[in-house]
Design a protein around this motif. Structure first.
Motif, PDB file in Angstrom:
ATOM      1  N   SER A 161       0.773  -1.155  -0.070  1.00 11.40           N
ATOM      2  CA  SER A 161      -0.051   0.126   0.040  1.00 11.40           C
ATOM      3  C   SER A 161       0.762   1.156  -0.027  1.00 11.40           C
ATOM      4  O   SER A 161       2.062   1.120   0.498  1.00 11.40           O
ATOM      5  CB  SER A 161      -0.964   0.181   1.218  1.00 11.40           C
ATOM      6  OG  SER A 161      -1.763  -0.971   1.414  1.00 11.40           O
ATOM      7  N   ARG A 162       0.549   2.204  -0.493  1.00  7.19           N
ATOM      8  CA  ARG A 162       1.043   3.695  -0.382  1.00  7.19           C
ATOM      9  C   ARG A 162       0.668   4.437   0.738  1.00  7.19           C
ATOM     10  O   ARG A 162      -0.553   4.584   1.009  1.00  7.19           O
ATOM     11  CB  ARG A 162       0.698   4.520  -1.787  1.00  7.19           C
ATOM     12  CG  ARG A 162       1.275   3.939  -3.024  1.00  7.19           C
ATOM     13  CD  ARG A 162       1.179   5.175  -4.056  1.00  7.19           C
ATOM     14  NE  ARG A 162       2.033   4.830  -5.135  1.00  7.19           N
ATOM     15  CZ  ARG A 162       1.463   4.082  -6.276  1.00  7.19           C
ATOM     16  NH1 ARG A 162       0.322   3.808  -6.261  1.00  7.19           N
ATOM     17  NH2 ARG A 162       2.211   4.103  -7.350  1.00  7.19           N
ATOM     18  N   LEU A 163       1.472   4.554   1.455  1.00  6.20           N
ATOM     19  CA  LEU A 163       1.314   5.492   2.830  1.00  6.20           C
ATOM     20  C   LEU A 163       1.467   6.828   2.839  1.00  6.20           C
ATOM     21  O   LEU A 163       2.248   7.247   1.798  1.00  6.20           O
ATOM     22  CB  LEU A 163       2.058   4.868   3.898  1.00  6.20           C
ATOM     23  CG  LEU A 163       1.891   3.367   4.233  1.00  6.20           C
ATOM     24  CD1 LEU A 163       2.879   2.874   5.441  1.00  6.20           C
ATOM     25  CD2 LEU A 163       0.399   2.921   4.201  1.00  6.20           C
ATOM     26  N   LEU A 164       0.915   7.692   3.756  1.00  5.12           N
ATOM     27  CA  LEU A 164       1.073   9.174   3.474  1.00  5.12           C
ATOM     28  C   LEU A 164       1.596   9.678   4.814  1.00  5.12           C
ATOM     29  O   LEU A 164       1.685   9.279   5.843  1.00  5.12           O
ATOM     30  CB  LEU A 164      -0.555   9.583   3.516  1.00  5.12           C
ATOM     31  CG  LEU A 164      -1.340   9.240   2.257  1.00  5.12           C
ATOM     32  CD1 LEU A 164      -2.908   9.532   2.778  1.00  5.12           C
ATOM     33  CD2 LEU A 164      -1.063   9.569   0.983  1.00  5.12           C
ATOM     34  N   ARG A 165       2.374  10.881   4.409  1.00  9.08           N
ATOM     35  CA  ARG A 165       2.868  11.730   5.517  1.00  9.08           C
ATOM     36  C   ARG A 165       2.198  13.366   5.290  1.00  9.08           C
ATOM     37  O   ARG A 165       1.941  13.514   4.336  1.00  9.08           O
ATOM     38  CB  ARG A 165       4.312  11.758   5.117  1.00  9.08           C
ATOM     39  CG  ARG A 165       5.076  10.464   5.232  1.00  9.08           C
ATOM     40  CD  ARG A 165       5.013   9.737   6.583  1.00  9.08           C
ATOM     41  NE  ARG A 165       5.746  10.549   7.815  1.00  9.08           N
ATOM     42  CZ  ARG A 165       6.908  10.395   8.212  1.00  9.08           C
ATOM     43  NH1 ARG A 165       7.705   9.417   7.508  1.00  9.08           N
ATOM     44  NH2 ARG A 165       7.343  11.148   9.251  1.00  9.08           N
ATOM     45  N   ILE A 166       2.026  13.690   6.456  1.00  2.49           N
ATOM     46  CA  ILE A 166       1.623  15.095   6.550  1.00  2.49           C
ATOM     47  C   ILE A 166       2.818  16.055   5.907  1.00  2.49           C
ATOM     48  O   ILE A 166       3.846  16.029   6.137  1.00  2.49           O
ATOM     49  CB  ILE A 166       1.531  15.686   8.092  1.00  2.49           C
ATOM     50  CG1 ILE A 166       0.261  14.760   8.719  1.00  2.49           C
ATOM     51  CG2 ILE A 166       1.026  17.078   8.053  1.00  2.49           C
ATOM     52  CD1 ILE A 166      -0.190  15.105  10.322  1.00  2.49           C
TER      53      ILE A 166
ATOM     54  N   ASN B 295      -6.463   6.223   7.690  1.00  2.00           N
ATOM     55  CA  ASN B 295      -6.048   4.587   7.906  1.00  2.00           C
ATOM     56  C   ASN B 295      -4.672   4.608   7.286  1.00  2.00           C
ATOM     57  O   ASN B 295      -4.097   3.631   7.507  1.00  2.00           O
ATOM     58  CB  ASN B 295      -7.050   3.697   7.252  1.00  2.00           C
ATOM     59  CG  ASN B 295      -8.035   3.361   8.248  1.00  2.00           C
ATOM     60  OD1 ASN B 295      -7.953   3.599   9.626  1.00  2.00           O
ATOM     61  ND2 ASN B 295      -9.109   2.498   7.790  1.00  2.00           N
ATOM     62  N   HIS B 296      -4.237   5.412   6.341  1.00  2.00           N
ATOM     63  CA  HIS B 296      -3.062   5.375   5.431  1.00  2.00           C
ATOM     64  C   HIS B 296      -2.184   6.532   5.885  1.00  2.00           C
ATOM     65  O   HIS B 296      -1.145   6.623   5.427  1.00  2.00           O
ATOM     66  CB  HIS B 296      -3.105   5.315   4.088  1.00  2.00           C
ATOM     67  CG  HIS B 296      -3.994   4.235   3.431  1.00  2.00           C
ATOM     68  ND1 HIS B 296      -5.421   3.964   3.666  1.00  2.00           N
ATOM     69  CD2 HIS B 296      -3.517   3.131   2.734  1.00  2.00           C
ATOM     70  CE1 HIS B 296      -5.609   2.589   2.933  1.00  2.00           C
ATOM     71  NE2 HIS B 296      -4.605   2.343   2.686  1.00  2.00           N
ATOM     72  N   LEU B 297      -2.384   7.087   7.004  1.00  2.53           N
ATOM     73  CA  LEU B 297      -1.646   8.324   7.651  1.00  2.53           C
ATOM     74  C   LEU B 297      -0.726   7.989   8.398  1.00  2.53           C
ATOM     75  O   LEU B 297      -1.150   7.764   9.430  1.00  2.53           O
ATOM     76  CB  LEU B 297      -2.509   9.546   7.840  1.00  2.53           C
ATOM     77  CG  LEU B 297      -1.887  10.956   7.995  1.00  2.53           C
ATOM     78  CD1 LEU B 297      -1.102  11.305   6.899  1.00  2.53           C
ATOM     79  CD2 LEU B 297      -2.682  11.741   8.822  1.00  2.53           C
ATOM     80  N   VAL B 298       0.741   8.277   8.231  1.00  3.46           N
ATOM     81  CA  VAL B 298       1.658   8.083   9.225  1.00  3.46           C
ATOM     82  C   VAL B 298       2.074   9.522   9.755  1.00  3.46           C
ATOM     83  O   VAL B 298       2.777  10.220   9.139  1.00  3.46           O
ATOM     84  CB  VAL B 298       2.737   7.354   8.736  1.00  3.46           C
ATOM     85  CG1 VAL B 298       3.766   7.100   9.775  1.00  3.46           C
ATOM     86  CG2 VAL B 298       2.371   5.947   8.256  1.00  3.46           C
ATOM     87  N   ASP B 299       1.613   9.620  11.162  1.00  3.99           N
ATOM     88  CA  ASP B 299       1.946  11.042  11.515  1.00  3.99           C
ATOM     89  C   ASP B 299       2.945  10.858  12.655  1.00  3.99           C
ATOM     90  O   ASP B 299       2.839  10.055  13.647  1.00  3.99           O
ATOM     91  CB  ASP B 299       0.573  12.094  11.891  1.00  3.99           C
ATOM     92  CG  ASP B 299      -0.245  10.833  12.658  1.00  3.99           C
ATOM     93  OD1 ASP B 299      -0.596   9.982  12.265  1.00  3.99           O
ATOM     94  OD2 ASP B 299      -0.721  11.199  14.100  1.00  3.99           O
TER      95      ASP B 299
END
Length: 321
Positions: free
Chosen positions: A93-98, A141-145
């Motif tokens: 999956s592609r994850l997101l960063r702020i 659900n895909h955001l890594v903060d």
């Protein structure tokens, strides 16, 4: 940190969430604000005019694109069409960063009072519980903060968040309550729904006019009451579209914002619990409606070895784009 603002309609949660966004952004912290309310007012509360706010690309209208991007090369998800709002990430999956340079943040955010603002878009009767809030849940659900990074979500009033588990997607939820029986009834509703899910909840009393109001709220919600705010001429000016800065606020209101940030920063980051809760609600939705809606057994989307968090950023995909 992921923060929700909830409360009954008219409680002032959009106003308080916009003040908190401004406060965080003024400190130099990376902030994403998300308007997930039925009534889309967060952009205007953050200083945009109505035309600018209405022109923001809506997450709900781009749900297929969001799904396709987040799906990435995850072999457990057969297609973007098979993704539902509770589909958790896994390897591939592609994850997101702020503040990341991904197409979701690049294409779906605008600058507002120092933060990046995203909106679900206007709701219709057909949207409730579906594409609009589903886009936000997939995003969360895909955001890594990381510590010192914030995403603030102005949620829809009522119990809509409980339809899928979005109420578990936050490190801390601020419930904005007026000092009335109706105001505190929303608190009881939330605590009843969330009793089994270890959801951190703090109450902010709003429209408080004196010690009697504070005492009423304290009697009704106990230690959950973080603090109170009253009527503010500076906030009224902001709501009327007149010039406003945080320095216009009275000292007690600025101290309230500081206390809110302190409460957020004190929350431990528990990525295993966050992942476990996402899986739990995905299994519930799969059995309740999602399997029949997609024609697939969506339990197979769960990657048993995957835990969301900073370590997953390198394990999910060699490159995030």
């Amino acid at each position: 940190m992921k923060i929700a603002f909830v409360g009954k309609g008219g409680s002032g949660k959009t106003t308080l969430s916009s003040l908190f966004v401004r406060y965080l952004a003024a400190s130099g912290a990376p902030v994403v604000a998300v308007d997930a309310d039925i009534n889309q007012h967060l952009g205007v509360a953050l200083g945009l005019d109505e035309f600018e706010a209405a022109a923001i690309p809506a997450m709900g209208e781009r749900l297929p694109e969001i799904k396709e991007y987040l799906r990435g090369a995850n072999p457990r998800i057969s297609s973007a069409a098979a993704m539902v709002k509770t589909t958790p990430p896994g390897y591939g999956s592609r994850l997101l960063r702020i503040g990341g340079d991904d197409p979701i943040h690049e294409r779906l955010t605008v600058e507002a009072s120092g933060a990046r603002l995203m909106v679900t878009g206007p709701f219709t009767d057909d949207d409730l519980g579906h594409s609009k809030t589903g886009a936000v849940e997939l995003y969360l659900n895909h955001l890594v903060d990381e510590p010192g990074e914030y995403v603030v979500v102005d949620c829809t009033a009522g119990a809509e968040s409980f339809a899928s588990g979005m109420f578990t997607r936050f490190d801390l939820t601020f419930l904005v309550a007026e000092p009335t029986r109706k105001g505190v009834s929303v608190y009881r509703q939330w605590t009843d729904y969330a009793a089994d899910y270890d959801v951190a909840l703090k109450v902010i009393g709003n429209k408080v006019h004196g010690p009697e109001d504070v005492a009423f709220l304290r009697e009704q919600v106990g230690d959950a009451l973080l603090g109170c705010v009253g009527d503010s001429s500076a906030v009224r000016a902001m709501e009327q579209g007149r010039p406003f800065t945080l320095t216009d606020l009275a000292d007690p209101d600025r101290r309230m914002l500081a206390a809110m940030r302190e409460a957020v920063d004190a929350r431990p980051k528990d990525w295993p619990k966050f992942t476990r809760q996402a899986i739990e609600f995905h299994l519930k939705n799969a059995d309740a409606w999602a399997n029949s809606a997609t024609g697939e057994d969506l339990k197979a989307q769960i990657d048993p070895g995957f835990v969301l968090g900073p370590e997953a950023m390198t394990a999910a995909l060699p490159a995030v784009r």
